[in-house]
Design a protein around this motif. Sequence first.
Motif, PDB file in Angstrom:
ATOM      1  N   GLY A  18       6.747  16.798   0.522  1.00 50.43           N
ATOM      2  CA  GLY A  18       5.570  15.948   0.439  1.00 50.43           C
ATOM      3  C   GLY A  18       5.889  14.491   0.729  1.00 50.43           C
ATOM      4  N   LEU A  19       4.909  13.807   1.306  1.00 49.67           N
ATOM      5  CA  LEU A  19       5.026  12.398   1.621  1.00 49.67           C
ATOM      6  C   LEU A  19       3.994  11.620   0.818  1.00 49.67           C
ATOM      7  CD1 LEU A  19       6.266  10.162   3.516  1.00 49.67           C
ATOM      8  CD2 LEU A  19       4.291  10.593   5.010  1.00 49.67           C
ATOM      9  N   ASN A  20       4.449  10.600   0.092  1.00 50.46           N
ATOM     10  CA  ASN A  20       3.561   9.707  -0.652  1.00 50.46           C
ATOM     11  C   ASN A  20       3.589   8.322  -0.018  1.00 50.46           C
ATOM     12  OD1 ASN A  20       2.766  11.111  -3.455  1.00 50.46           O
ATOM     13  ND2 ASN A  20       4.847  11.723  -2.877  1.00 50.46           N
ATOM     14  N   TRP A  21       2.412   7.805   0.295  1.00 52.21           N
ATOM     15  CA  TRP A  21       2.307   6.458   0.858  1.00 52.21           C
ATOM     16  C   TRP A  21       1.131   5.754   0.214  1.00 52.21           C
ATOM     17  CZ3 TRP A  21      -1.773   3.977   3.072  1.00 52.21           C
ATOM     18  CH2 TRP A  21      -1.510   2.734   3.673  1.00 52.21           C
ATOM     19  N   HIS A  22       1.323   4.490  -0.117  1.00 54.21           N
ATOM     20  CA  HIS A  22       0.188   3.671  -0.555  1.00 54.21           C
ATOM     21  C   HIS A  22       0.474   2.202  -0.278  1.00 54.21           C
ATOM     22  CE1 HIS A  22       2.186   2.187  -4.238  1.00 54.21           C
ATOM     23  NE2 HIS A  22       2.521   3.425  -4.530  1.00 54.21           N
ATOM     24  N   THR A  23      -0.599   1.425  -0.196  1.00 55.94           N
ATOM     25  CA  THR A  23      -0.441  -0.013   0.012  1.00 55.94           C
ATOM     26  C   THR A  23       0.267  -0.618  -1.195  1.00 55.94           C
ATOM     27  OG1 THR A  23      -2.683  -0.278  -0.861  1.00 55.94           O
ATOM     28  CG2 THR A  23      -2.422  -0.252   1.520  1.00 55.94           C
ATOM     29  N   GLY A  24       0.922  -1.733  -0.967  1.00 57.60           N
ATOM     30  CA  GLY A  24       1.712  -2.349  -2.015  1.00 57.60           C
ATOM     31  C   GLY A  24       0.872  -2.926  -3.146  1.00 57.60           C
TER      32      GLY A  24
ATOM     33  N   MET B 266       6.457   4.063   0.317  1.00 55.13           N
ATOM     34  CA  MET B 266       6.554   5.358   0.992  1.00 55.13           C
ATOM     35  C   MET B 266       7.716   6.162   0.408  1.00 55.13           C
ATOM     36  SD  MET B 266       6.931   6.389   5.020  1.00 55.13           S
ATOM     37  CE  MET B 266       8.704   6.170   5.053  1.00 55.13           C
ATOM     38  N   ARG B 267       7.447   7.432   0.131  1.00 53.48           N
ATOM     39  CA  ARG B 267       8.489   8.282  -0.460  1.00 53.48           C
ATOM     40  C   ARG B 267       8.332   9.711   0.047  1.00 53.48           C
ATOM     41  NH1 ARG B 267       6.813   8.737  -5.520  1.00 53.48           N
ATOM     42  NH2 ARG B 267       6.514  11.000  -5.504  1.00 53.48           N
ATOM     43  N   LEU B 268       9.429  10.307   0.492  1.00 57.20           N
ATOM     44  CA  LEU B 268       9.451  11.697   0.937  1.00 57.20           C
ATOM     45  C   LEU B 268      10.262  12.512  -0.062  1.00 57.20           C
ATOM     46  CD1 LEU B 268       8.889  13.870   3.133  1.00 57.20           C
ATOM     47  CD2 LEU B 268      11.078  13.201   4.177  1.00 57.20           C
TER      48      LEU B 268
ATOM     49  N   TRP C 250      14.435  13.548  -4.633  1.00 55.81           N
ATOM     50  CA  TRP C 250      13.387  12.533  -4.752  1.00 55.81           C
ATOM     51  C   TRP C 250      13.755  11.380  -3.828  1.00 55.81           C
ATOM     52  CZ3 TRP C 250       9.078  12.631  -8.042  1.00 55.81           C
ATOM     53  CH2 TRP C 250       8.403  11.433  -8.230  1.00 55.81           C
ATOM     54  N   ASN C 251      12.814  10.973  -2.992  1.00 55.98           N
ATOM     55  CA  ASN C 251      13.046   9.878  -2.047  1.00 55.98           C
ATOM     56  C   ASN C 251      14.181  10.231  -1.079  1.00 55.98           C
ATOM     57  OD1 ASN C 251      12.918   7.451  -0.716  1.00 55.98           O
ATOM     58  ND2 ASN C 251      13.510   6.195  -2.466  1.00 55.98           N
ATOM     59  N   VAL C 252      13.933  11.277  -0.307  1.00 59.69           N
ATOM     60  CA  VAL C 252      14.941  11.782   0.629  1.00 59.69           C
ATOM     61  C   VAL C 252      15.433  10.691   1.577  1.00 59.69           C
ATOM     62  CG1 VAL C 252      15.315  13.394   2.540  1.00 59.69           C
ATOM     63  CG2 VAL C 252      14.034  14.120   0.522  1.00 59.69           C
ATOM     64  N   LEU C 253      14.544   9.833   2.021  1.00 62.39           N
ATOM     65  CA  LEU C 253      14.911   8.799   2.992  1.00 62.39           C
ATOM     66  C   LEU C 253      15.589   7.601   2.351  1.00 62.39           C
ATOM     67  CD1 LEU C 253      11.644   8.853   5.152  1.00 62.39           C
ATOM     68  CD2 LEU C 253      13.759  10.151   5.484  1.00 62.39           C
ATOM     69  N   ASP C 254      15.721   7.628   1.014  1.00 64.07           N
ATOM     70  CA  ASP C 254      16.362   6.537   0.272  1.00 64.07           C
ATOM     71  C   ASP C 254      15.711   5.184   0.581  1.00 64.07           C
ATOM     72  OD1 ASP C 254      18.129   5.559  -1.601  1.00 64.07           O
ATOM     73  OD2 ASP C 254      19.741   5.231  -0.155  1.00 64.07           O
TER      74      ASP C 254
END
Length: 838
Positions: free
Chosen positions: A736-742, A773-775, A798-802
């Motif tokens: 899953g990908l989580n994204w939101h404005t700051g 953003m977190r994958l 958690w947070n694969v892309l670091d």
Amino acid sequence: MEKTINRTNTLYCLLLFIFFNGYSQSTIKKESLSHILSTIQAHYNVQFNYAEDTIENIFLFPPNKDLSLEEVLVYLDLETGLSFLKMSESIVLVKPKENLFFCGYLKDRDNLKLLEAATIQTNNTSTITDHNGFFQIEIKNLNELVTIRFLGYKTITKSFKEFSKLTCEDVFLTPNFQPLSEVVITNYIASGINKISNGSYEINFSDFEILPGLIDNDVLQSVQAFPGILSVNETVSNINIRGGTHDQNLILWDGIKMYQSGHFFGLISMYNPQITQHVSLRKNGSDVSLSDGVSGTILMETEKEINNHFKGALALNLTDASGFADIPVNEFSSLQIAARKSISDFVETPTYTAFFDRISQNTEVASNVSAITNTNETFDFYDTSLRWIYKISDKDDIQLNFINVHNQLMFTENATVDNVDESRESKLTQNSIAGALHYNRLWNDDFKTEFEVYETDYELKALNANILDSQRFLQENKVSETSVKLKAHYKINNYFELLNGYHFVETKVTNLDDVDVPLFRILVSEVLRTHGVFSQLGYKSESKKTALNIGLRYNYIGKFKKSIFEPRVTFNHQFLKYFSFEILGEYKHQNTSQVINFQNDFLGIEKRRWQLANNESIPIITSKQISTGVNYNHRGWLFDIDFYFKEVNGITSQSQGFQNQYEFIKTQGSYDVKGLDLLLRKKMNRFNTWLSYSLMDNRYSFEDLETNYFPSNYNIAHSINIGTTFKTNNLKLSAGLNWHTGKPTTVPVFNNEIVNNTINYGPTNASNLKDYMRLDVSAIYNFKLTNKVRAHLGASIWNVLDKQNEVNNFFRINEQEVLETKQYSLGITPNAVFRVYF
């Protein structure tokens, strides 16, 4: 019914039997009765109905194939000692000769759930159903009355001959109080997550599969999968439901209000996932029996069924070890116990290190003043939970609950003072302990009462040792609450149900600040008592396509002589086969809130402390909210959209976490939120994919701060969540990908940062942190260790892309220079679990 055989036929059959028996013994071997009956069924085109244990271990010579069916039945009757009754031309009932037996499988008429531990009774004997819902009971004659009882269901009493007796068939019980609210969307996001007709969402962890980044059934992490719910700083102790603060969420564990949410001071839920089986989430349209929680409600429940077979589980992951046992006390009672403890005493895993660094960054624990060195930093947590159910009678049952949660952080401050090495220990503890008693009484098929009482206590305590100043600073925040609630359900008819009740709550909050040098001590302790009376009418149409709940709650706060009326409504209508439309609305209030006095409160780890409304500087928080939405659900596709408006009054600036020019200002205000929540989901074979989107405009109104509206600290304008799951028989995968404005922030004026030795801030919350953003990925594999023991292995990242996500920032002056301090989310964080079920 039995047929009479005349004497001539009997003699004829006996002669045949003697002849056949003598002949067969010399030429044919004995066979099992089961095999013989199968052969006869095929040859004569009949069906034999019997209980398996009735024909076990019976062996005989097979009858001659030239005999008629009636002659074969006589032979079997004489040889086996059993009775073979022709119920029709093609059906034969096999039973012991001495007595009749009644058997079957007991099920819920609505959902076909097997009912365990139900009572079946005759004039002379009784029995209970097993874990498969099966029962068998001796019957003296066809006219003997049989009574079937199960708590919460209508009792059946009728003669044996009125039941179908051809086989051990299904027997259905009808619930006394069929919930007027029922599931309208199954597998809303993933398996085990459903949407209910009263506007709430439920997570049933017995059917729950997997979500991205999670390998345990973490309740407060799981609810963040729903649109409109997130945590601006990535902790479960700061969940924001449609722009509200965490203290505006009502969190109940088996009816007990909880004032603490997480372990690791918010990184994982404090509620043991092995004992918490059901979760109900409400963003709007609360039941009138519920008070508090002006933003939302999270209800957690343990399993309500009595278990007659021992079940247990042991688990180990990279943060803790846990155990669970469901213990049958007797046929009327069962006990559930769960416990969990951190493993940091034995090993420090990469997950533990990541969690510790996350909670301690920018605090005194991570970096003290230059003359002081911190050593021996340790963190420990544990929780224990208990649930006991006792079925007093067919109409009465009791449930007891207990929960105890503990977090502790310790470190040693070291410094050299006057050429002498000194060390002093600083410590932060957070504890919750609570217990509840529930008593339910089913008076008749139409009337039921529920009585519950709970006591919940919360304590946050910090001891801060300052070596350089030889000072000890003690801070405490305590909450003690007692609640008594009585609910009465009356079923008017098949369409209407009435709920009435009374609710009393006494809340005591104590805050202490104690300094030894110079001597300073301030202790504030306040108590509020609230009385609530509520009534709600529920309606469900005959077609079950329309559901309506409308109610009113009246609250009286004696200390302030204040009355508060709170109407609530939920409406859901299904139309055009695949569409449904809903309207939700509510008024709510709450008397408690969390505030921040100073950013270094409680060593900077836990900055928030609970306080009570005083109806002056700290008003009672009130809210009103309305939402409407429509959804389409067909062929694996789901489209769901909700529009909402919420207004909350009586908030204080201290409760909103300002770290700009308003950090130390105490004033009152309000906020309102306009937004939409959208979900698009598609199920296809083994895949399940969803996309959720939330749009929000969340603004403050503080007349003493600014004349105009300005963005809330929790105004996350856009949020997107994309997830997918894949399942085979033994393997579950999710990403899953989580994204939101700051998060909104206030920055100093460029090139004019300092005026009169203070920071010169620009427009409030006119800027934002960088987008978040977190994958996440996770996997669970199930397998068997033995025939009775199964296990699963799970792994997640958690947070694969670091990605280095900013979750907060603030500015401070240092030597006439403005310095910015940033706080970041978790980096790449692995976890793994091994769990054994037995």
